[in-house]
Design a protein around this motif. Sequence first.
Motif, PDB file in Angstrom:
ATOM      1  N   GLU A  32     -15.843 -28.975  24.631  1.00 41.22           N
ATOM      2  CA  GLU A  32     -16.434 -27.803  24.004  1.00 41.22           C
ATOM      3  C   GLU A  32     -17.502 -28.091  23.431  1.00 41.22           C
ATOM      4  O   GLU A  32     -17.868 -29.036  22.661  1.00 41.22           O
ATOM      5  N   LEU A  33     -18.551 -27.219  23.866  1.00 39.42           N
ATOM      6  CA  LEU A  33     -19.976 -27.416  23.783  1.00 39.42           C
ATOM      7  C   LEU A  33     -20.480 -26.378  22.831  1.00 39.42           C
ATOM      8  O   LEU A  33     -20.959 -25.186  23.243  1.00 39.42           O
ATOM      9  N   GLU A  34     -20.585 -26.550  21.591  1.00 35.37           N
ATOM     10  CA  GLU A  34     -20.689 -25.180  20.548  1.00 35.37           C
ATOM     11  C   GLU A  34     -19.917 -23.937  20.830  1.00 35.37           C
ATOM     12  O   GLU A  34     -18.982 -23.712  20.638  1.00 35.37           O
ATOM     13  N   THR A  35     -20.618 -23.164  21.689  1.00 34.23           N
ATOM     14  CA  THR A  35     -20.247 -21.862  22.126  1.00 34.23           C
ATOM     15  C   THR A  35     -19.409 -21.838  23.555  1.00 34.23           C
ATOM     16  O   THR A  35     -19.187 -20.718  24.002  1.00 34.23           O
ATOM     17  N   ALA A  36     -19.453 -22.942  24.033  1.00 36.64           N
ATOM     18  CA  ALA A  36     -18.942 -22.951  25.551  1.00 36.64           C
ATOM     19  C   ALA A  36     -17.770 -23.939  25.805  1.00 36.64           C
ATOM     20  O   ALA A  36     -17.637 -24.796  24.918  1.00 36.64           O
ATOM     21  N   THR A  37     -17.081 -23.750  26.870  1.00 33.84           N
ATOM     22  CA  THR A  37     -16.058 -24.647  27.160  1.00 33.84           C
ATOM     23  C   THR A  37     -16.158 -25.188  28.724  1.00 33.84           C
ATOM     24  O   THR A  37     -16.877 -24.423  29.432  1.00 33.84           O
ATOM     25  N   CYS A  72     -18.253 -19.026  28.257  1.00 28.74           N
ATOM     26  CA  CYS A  72     -18.232 -19.058  26.732  1.00 28.74           C
ATOM     27  C   CYS A  72     -16.821 -19.108  26.378  1.00 28.74           C
ATOM     28  O   CYS A  72     -15.863 -18.795  26.931  1.00 28.74           O
ATOM     29  N   LYS A  73     -16.847 -19.846  25.235  1.00 23.91           N
ATOM     30  CA  LYS A  73     -15.420 -19.784  24.661  1.00 23.91           C
ATOM     31  C   LYS A  73     -14.584 -18.456  24.591  1.00 23.91           C
ATOM     32  O   LYS A  73     -15.505 -17.451  24.194  1.00 23.91           O
TER      33      LYS A  73
END
Length: 103
Positions: A22-27, A99-100
């Motif tokens: 999980e990268l801040e606002t992304a998966t 995006c998450k």
Amino acid sequence: MRFLNAAEHTADRPWGALDLAELETATVRLHWTNQPYTWHVNDGPEVFVVLDGAVNMHYRENGEVRVEHLTPGRVCCVEAGDAHVAHPAPEARILVVECKDSV
């Protein structure tokens, strides 16, 4: 740190995913499938990379359905609002970055 062989990944159902990061606002997820997904439109960008197998990516462009054959190493960059559906041919492992909570 962890290491995995994408070619050996399976899931208990089509489009089952292994969450990698999980990268801040992304998966970042590794998907396995032997069944098509459903037509959909993401609410954010998506990067779709075939790691093993093949995928026929169906998408709409100017009202027409087009198909791009994706093999290992091919990357599909989907923009928000692009209608598309992935059909494995016949089975595939795919790395998806999106995006998450994306639809």
